[in-house]
Scaffold this motif. Structure first.
Motif, mmCIF file in Angstrom:
data_model
loop_
_atom_site.group_PDB
_atom_site.id
_atom_site.type_symbol
_atom_site.label_atom_id
_atom_site.label_comp_id
_atom_site.label_asym_id
_atom_site.label_seq_id
_atom_site.Cartn_x
_atom_site.Cartn_y
_atom_site.Cartn_z
ATOM 1 N N ASP A 13 0.881 -1.157 0.000
ATOM 2 C CA ASP A 13 0.000 0.000 0.000
ATOM 3 C C ASP A 13 0.925 1.216 0.000
ATOM 4 O O ASP A 13 2.071 1.095 0.434
ATOM 5 N N PRO A 14 0.475 2.393 -0.464
ATOM 6 C CA PRO A 14 1.372 3.563 -0.431
ATOM 7 C C PRO A 14 1.854 3.955 0.967
ATOM 8 O O PRO A 14 2.834 4.684 1.106
ATOM 9 N N THR A 15 1.184 3.469 2.029
ATOM 10 C CA THR A 15 1.591 3.860 3.385
ATOM 11 C C THR A 15 2.189 2.723 4.218
ATOM 12 O O THR A 15 2.815 2.967 5.228
ATOM 13 N N TYR A 16 1.979 1.472 3.793
ATOM 14 C CA TYR A 16 2.567 0.356 4.537
ATOM 15 C C TYR A 16 2.674 -0.890 3.666
ATOM 16 O O TYR A 16 2.032 -0.997 2.626
ATOM 17 N N VAL A 17 3.533 -1.824 4.127
ATOM 18 C CA VAL A 17 3.658 -3.116 3.451
ATOM 19 C C VAL A 17 3.545 -4.222 4.495
ATOM 20 O O VAL A 17 3.750 -3.984 5.694
ATOM 21 N N LEU A 18 3.210 -5.423 4.041
ATOM 22 C CA LEU A 18 3.263 -6.613 4.882
ATOM 23 C C LEU A 18 4.373 -7.492 4.322
ATOM 24 O O LEU A 18 4.370 -7.822 3.134
ATOM 25 N N GLN A 176 -7.520 19.225 -7.143
ATOM 26 C CA GLN A 176 -6.702 20.359 -7.586
ATOM 27 C C GLN A 176 -5.498 19.885 -8.391
ATOM 28 O O GLN A 176 -5.162 20.459 -9.427
ATOM 29 N N VAL A 177 -4.849 18.806 -7.906
ATOM 30 C CA VAL A 177 -3.675 18.269 -8.609
ATOM 31 C C VAL A 177 -4.079 17.735 -9.980
ATOM 32 O O VAL A 177 -3.425 18.011 -10.986
ATOM 33 N N LEU A 178 -5.180 16.982 -10.026
ATOM 34 C CA LEU A 178 -5.624 16.395 -11.299
ATOM 35 C C LEU A 178 -6.020 17.466 -12.318
ATOM 36 O O LEU A 178 -5.810 17.299 -13.513
ATOM 37 N N LYS A 179 -6.594 18.585 -11.830
ATOM 38 C CA LYS A 179 -6.966 19.684 -12.740
ATOM 39 C C LYS A 179 -5.724 20.286 -13.400
ATOM 40 O O LYS A 179 -5.752 20.664 -14.567
ATOM 41 N N LYS A 180 -4.628 20.391 -12.618
ATOM 42 C CA LYS A 180 -3.404 21.011 -13.131
ATOM 43 C C LYS A 180 -2.584 20.052 -13.987
ATOM 44 O O LYS A 180 -1.626 20.455 -14.625
ATOM 45 N N THR A 181 -2.922 18.771 -13.948
ATOM 46 C CA THR A 181 -2.117 17.756 -14.620
ATOM 47 C C THR A 181 -2.555 17.559 -16.059
ATOM 48 O O THR A 181 -3.722 17.310 -16.321
ATOM 49 N N ASP A 182 -1.600 17.678 -16.962
ATOM 50 C CA ASP A 182 -1.872 17.373 -18.374
ATOM 51 C C ASP A 182 -1.484 15.911 -18.600
ATOM 52 O O ASP A 182 -0.338 15.548 -18.422
ATOM 53 N N GLY A 183 -2.448 15.099 -18.960
ATOM 54 C CA GLY A 183 -2.130 13.703 -19.257
ATOM 55 C C GLY A 183 -2.144 12.809 -18.040
ATOM 56 O O GLY A 183 -2.968 12.963 -17.154
ATOM 57 N N GLU A 184 -1.200 11.891 -17.997
ATOM 58 C CA GLU A 184 -1.192 10.825 -16.998
ATOM 59 C C GLU A 184 -0.366 11.202 -15.774
ATOM 60 O O GLU A 184 0.558 11.984 -15.853
ATOM 61 N N ILE A 185 -0.707 10.573 -14.620
ATOM 62 C CA ILE A 185 0.045 10.800 -13.392
ATOM 63 C C ILE A 185 0.134 9.493 -12.618
ATOM 64 O O ILE A 185 -0.815 8.719 -12.588
ATOM 65 N N SER A 186 1.292 9.234 -12.013
ATOM 66 C CA SER A 186 1.464 8.007 -11.238
ATOM 67 C C SER A 186 0.864 8.204 -9.842
ATOM 68 O O SER A 186 0.650 9.329 -9.393
ATOM 69 N N LEU A 187 0.605 7.105 -9.174
ATOM 70 C CA LEU A 187 0.028 7.148 -7.831
ATOM 71 C C LEU A 187 0.937 7.910 -6.872
ATOM 72 O O LEU A 187 0.477 8.788 -6.130
ATOM 73 N N GLU A 188 2.258 7.588 -6.891
ATOM 74 C CA GLU A 188 3.190 8.272 -5.976
ATOM 75 C C GLU A 188 3.185 9.784 -6.188
ATOM 76 O O GLU A 188 3.169 10.557 -5.243
ATOM 77 N N ASP A 189 3.202 10.185 -7.476
ATOM 78 C CA ASP A 189 3.260 11.619 -7.782
ATOM 79 C C ASP A 189 1.965 12.333 -7.414
ATOM 80 O O ASP A 189 1.988 13.478 -6.977
ATOM 81 N N LEU A 190 0.841 11.639 -7.573
ATOM 82 C CA LEU A 190 -0.448 12.227 -7.198
ATOM 83 C C LEU A 190 -0.510 12.448 -5.690
ATOM 84 O O LEU A 190 -0.909 13.517 -5.221
ATOM 85 N N ILE A 191 -0.061 11.456 -4.921
ATOM 86 C CA ILE A 191 -0.062 11.591 -3.450
ATOM 87 C C ILE A 191 0.910 12.687 -3.033
ATOM 88 O O ILE A 191 0.584 13.554 -2.217
ATOM 89 N N LYS A 192 2.114 12.659 -3.612
ATOM 90 C CA LYS A 192 3.152 13.636 -3.252
ATOM 91 C C LYS A 192 2.663 15.072 -3.534
ATOM 92 O O LYS A 192 2.808 15.951 -2.703
ATOM 93 N N ALA A 193 2.089 15.274 -4.727
ATOM 94 C CA ALA A 193 1.598 16.600 -5.098
ATOM 95 C C ALA A 193 0.427 17.006 -4.210
ATOM 96 O O ALA A 193 0.296 18.175 -3.821
ATOM 97 N N SER A 194 -0.425 16.050 -3.846
ATOM 98 C CA SER A 194 -1.571 16.343 -2.976
ATOM 99 C C SER A 194 -1.135 16.740 -1.571
ATOM 100 O O SER A 194 -1.754 17.567 -0.923
ATOM 101 N N LEU A 195 -0.028 16.153 -1.108
ATOM 102 C CA LEU A 195 0.511 16.486 0.220
ATOM 103 C C LEU A 195 0.998 17.933 0.247
ATOM 104 O O LEU A 195 0.970 18.593 1.279
ATOM 105 N N LYS A 196 1.471 18.432 -0.904
ATOM 106 C CA LYS A 196 2.023 19.787 -0.975
ATOM 107 C C LYS A 196 0.965 20.822 -1.283
ATOM 108 O O LYS A 196 1.214 22.011 -1.184
ATOM 109 N N THR A 197 -0.248 20.375 -1.663
ATOM 110 C CA THR A 197 -1.330 21.308 -1.994
ATOM 111 C C THR A 197 -2.002 21.748 -0.707
ATOM 112 O O THR A 197 -2.308 20.927 0.144
ATOM 113 N N SER A 198 -2.181 23.046 -0.569
ATOM 114 C CA SER A 198 -2.855 23.506 0.660
ATOM 115 C C SER A 198 -4.090 24.297 0.319
ATOM 116 O O SER A 198 -4.241 24.809 -0.758
#
Length: 198
Positions: A13-18, A176-198
């Motif tokens: 998972d993006p936040t933990y592994v087993l 907000q991140v998806l609106k600014k994104t042209d084309g495709e985005i990876s899961l890691e980058d979507l989470i990372k960008a969302s963490l920086k969006t305020s």
């Protein structure tokens, strides 16, 4: 102390592994940096840190030793607990954190959820001398957009909720991140960008 775990990747998972080590499943909290390195490997080895509290024993895992070292430095700062340390390493790469500390970039560190002005200043003040200039590479952030789908959006939302975001704020940030994104985005980058969006 559990220094590392090596075994079969049972769940990711993006936040933990087993990790299955000899028939025992270890739940290990990870950063987005580590998540992006794991990919779909069957057998993995993570450098770990065991955090012990009265009510919980929590394992934190890192793909690279350098990320673990930075994590240990971050949690040595008053006001930065393991979850906040992991949040910093999920919002910024190891190099970005080191460069921000070395250059005194309070604003970048303060962008991370849960970090106020005083804590950001304390991180820089206390760690500037401990982080050697030779470890900072000056690598800028590169966002590689791979895919955008409802599945990625849902997984990103789940990750933000796990990290402690209220659902409404998490959905707003992702949108907000998806609106600014042209084309495709990876899961890691979507989470990372969302963490920086305020």
């Amino acid at each position: 102390m559990i220094a590392y775990l090596q075994g079969k990747l049972a769940f990711k998972d993006p936040t933990y592994v087993l990790i299955d080590v000899g028939g025992i499943g270890y739940e290990v909290k990870i950063s987005l940096q580590t998540y992006s390195k794991i990919k779909d490997q069957e057998a993995i080895r993570l450098h770990t840190y065991l955090h012990i509290k009265e009510d919980a024993h929590t394992l934190y895992g890192f793909w690279e030793e350098s990320e673990k070292r930075l994590f240990l430095l971050l949690i040595s700062i008053s006001g930065v607990g393991p979850n906040t340390g992991l949040m910093i390493l999920s919002s910024m790469s190891t190099e970005e954190v080191e460069n921000a500390i070395l250059s005194g970039d309070v604003a970048s560190i303060q962008q991370v959820k849960g970090i106020g002005l005083k804590t950001a200043q304390r991180v820089i003040l206390e760690l500037k001398d401990k982080i050697s200039k030779s470890t900072a590479t000056g690598a800028g952030q590169q966002i590689g957009f791979l895919k955008s789908s409802n599945k990625v959006r849902e997984e990103a939302l789940q990750a933000l909720l796990t990290l402690g975001f209220p659902k409404a704020a998490a959905e707003k940030n992702i949108n907000q991140v998806l609106k600014k994104t042209d084309g495709e985005i990876s899961l890691e980058d979507l989470i990372k960008a969302s963490l920086k969006t305020s």
